[in-house]
Structures are given as structure tokens and as C-alpha cells.
Enzyme design. Structure first.
Site, PDB file in Angstrom:
ATOM      1  N   ASP A  19       0.838  -1.205   0.000  1.00 60.14           N
ATOM      2  CA  ASP A  19       0.000   0.000   0.000  1.00 60.14           C
ATOM      3  C   ASP A  19       0.873   1.255   0.000  1.00 60.14           C
ATOM      4  O   ASP A  19       2.008   1.240   0.488  1.00 60.14           O
ATOM      5  CB  ASP A  19      -0.902  -0.025   1.243  1.00 60.14           C
ATOM      6  CG  ASP A  19      -2.106   0.897   1.088  1.00 60.14           C
ATOM      7  OD1 ASP A  19      -2.340   1.409  -0.031  1.00 60.14           O
ATOM      8  OD2 ASP A  19      -2.818   1.109   2.091  1.00 60.14           O
ATOM      9  N   ASN A  67     -11.040  -2.476  -5.577  1.00 63.74           N
ATOM     10  CA  ASN A  67     -10.269  -1.477  -6.335  1.00 63.74           C
ATOM     11  C   ASN A  67     -10.913  -1.090  -7.669  1.00 63.74           C
ATOM     12  O   ASN A  67     -10.528  -0.086  -8.275  1.00 63.74           O
ATOM     13  CB  ASN A  67      -8.817  -1.933  -6.558  1.00 63.74           C
ATOM     14  CG  ASN A  67      -7.960  -1.872  -5.310  1.00 63.74           C
ATOM     15  OD1 ASN A  67      -7.074  -2.694  -5.099  1.00 63.74           O
ATOM     16  ND2 ASN A  67      -8.203  -0.884  -4.454  1.00 63.74           N
TER      17      ASN A  67
END
Ligand code: IPE
Ligand code: IPE
Ligand code: MG
Length: 246
Positions: A19, A67
Site C-alpha cells: 500500500d 479497487n
């Protein structure tokens, strides 16, 4: 190749939520895409580090089922990056005796990408040095539901009795069950959540969080994570005394 092992108490399987690509790019006043590109370089580096340390399996969260909610341009660019990475890297993975596996729902990918994935898995399926698992269009809840569906189908077809479904059987049918279970989970960029990554499989995994953004993840932080792991006592429900006397 495991030359620099820092301790015998080593993770065999590491799972990472990569991330912070977007924030890394933003800090450098670059488009988010540049962060994802830099993140790909970190993937290469991390595979190498894992192999040097004798880790057997690395599972990377590359694209979550959530996502898709990102702006379409970013999703498209991520798919393109995924495709070029596959095209460019698979031969190298194969040459290094690395097996590549994908977990996630593939139907949403373009046909071309699905073919690339299948070919890459097929080419590398007998490789034994290291296993790289890429979680793409993956969600932990999807994984559990998908497994439940397969079991339900077997009950419907009379090849399985509902009363025979237990944790062990369920576990044997879920993704990654044929591999050693994740020992160490790492998430970069300061967030301390699972974000629908491996839910079933992380039941007893040790967690390690770092503020470092994924493109900046390096050997130093990797070794810190291994050091932290090696100092922990994994009790799996037992008492500390039981573990010490075992
Ligand atoms: C992780 O980086 C990569 C993917 C989710 C594909 P992010 O893109 O989530 O980066 P941040 O969290 O916005 O910094
Ligand atoms: C998790 O990161 C998914 C991947 C790294 C592929 P996100 O950046 O999407 O997670 P949230 O939305 O901050 O929880
Ligand atoms: Mg993020």
C-alpha cells in the site's frame, strides 16, 4: 540460496498488502501511475530478498475486488501495468525456477489478460525454488464464498454430505491450502487493516505494519520485519509454558 538467514525462526510464507503507491507519487508531485510503476520495482526487489532469506512463498495483494471502484483511468492503467509486467517478467521468473500463481476472480479480466495468466501459470507450474502468488481481483470474502459454493455443489451432486463439512475439509478446498500457511503478514503505508485480503488464511498469521510507502520498502525494513517475527512466540492458543516445554 538461504545464505543470510538471521534466525532459524523464519517465516516460510509472507503475505503483503503493498500500500502507499498513490501517496508516494503525490509526495513527488507525480501522477499516481508513477507510484504503481515504482511499486513494481519494489516487487522485483522483494522477491529477491525473500529468496535470499529462504522464504518459500510470497503472496502479494495487487488488486482488490474493491479497487474497481477507483477512477476508470487508474483501473485501466493498473490492468495495463499488470499485462506488461506479465509479458516482461514471466520468462525471468521461469528462468529463476519460480512458480507463479494467481488467486482472485479472473472473469472480470480481458480475454487477453486471462490467457496471459493461464500461460504463465502453465509455464511455471513445475518450478520448485519459490512460489509467487499474486492476488488480483481478490477479496477474502469472495474466497470464502467461492469455496462454500464449490462445497454446496458437491453436496448437490451427492458426492459430499453436508454433515461432513468441517474446518479441515473447508480449509482443504480454499485457495492456497496446498501451500504452507502465511506466517507473516506485512502492510506498508501506515494503514492497520486487512482490507478484505486473506481472511480465512490469516487466522494465526503474525502481523507487521510499517509506515514506509510500498515504493520505498527495502531490505532494511524487510529485515526489521523478519527480526520482529523471529522475536515472537506463536502460541496457537496454548500457554507459553507449553510452547517452551514442547
Ligand atoms: C496500493 O497503493 C496499490 C493498489 C491498491 C493497486 P495505493 O494506490 O492504494 O496507494 P495509496 O493508498 O493511495 O497511497
Ligand atoms: C488494499 O489497498 C489493496 C491492495 C493493496 C491491492 P487499498 O489501498 O485499496 O485499501 P484501503 O481501501 O485503503 O483499505
Ligand atoms: Mg491504498
Amino acid at each position: 540460496m538461504a545464505t543470510k538467514n538471521i534466525s532459524s525462526n523464519q517465516p516460510r510464507h509472507i503475505a503483503i498488502i503493498m500500500d502507499g503507491n498513490g501517496r508516494w507519487a503525490k509526495r513527488k508531485l507525480l501522477p499516481r501511475y508513477a507510484g504503481h510503476q515504482a511499486g513494481l520495482e519494489t516487487v522485483r526487489r522483494t522477491i529477491k530478498l525473500c529468496m535470499e532469506q529462504g522464504v518459500e512463498v510470497l503472496t502479494l495483494f495487487a488488486f482488490s475486488s474493491e479497487n474497481w471502484k477507483r477512477p476508470p483511468q487508474e483501473v485501466n492503467l493498473l490492468m495495463k501495468l499488470f499485462m506488461t509486467a506479465l509479458q516482461r517478467e514471466v520468462k525471468k521468473l521461469h528462468k529463476n525456477n519460480i512458480r507463479l500463481r494467481l488467486i482472485g476472480s479472473r472473469e472480470a479480466f480481458s480475454e487477453k489478460l486471462q490467457t496471459l495468466i493461464a500461460d504463465a501459470e502453465d509455464l511455471t507450474k513445475n518450478n520448485t525454488k519459490f512460489t509467487l502468488v499474486i492476488a488480483a481481483n481478490y477479496g477474502g470474502r469472495w474466497d470464502i464464498v467461492d469455496t462454500a459454493k464449490r462445497l454446496a455443489l458437491q453436496v448437490q451432486q451427492n458426492s459430499l454430505k453436508a454433515e461432513d463439512i468441517d474446518e479441515e475439509l473447508f480449509n482443504s478446498q480454499i485457495n492456497l491450502s496446498d501451500l504452507t500457511e502465511p506466517d507473516l503478514f506485512i502492510r506498508t503505508a501506515g494503514e492497520q487493516r486487512i482490507s478484505n485480503f486473506l481472511l480465512w488464511q490469516l487466522a494465526y498469521t503474525e502481523m507487521y505494519f510499517t509506515n514506509t510507502l510500498w515504493p520505498d520498502f527495502n531490505e532494511e525494513i524487510f529485515m526489521e520485519a523478519l527480526k520482529s517475527f523471529s522475536s515472537r512466540e506463536r502460541r496457537f492458543g496454548r500457554t507459553s509454558e507449553q510452547i517452551k516445554n514442547a
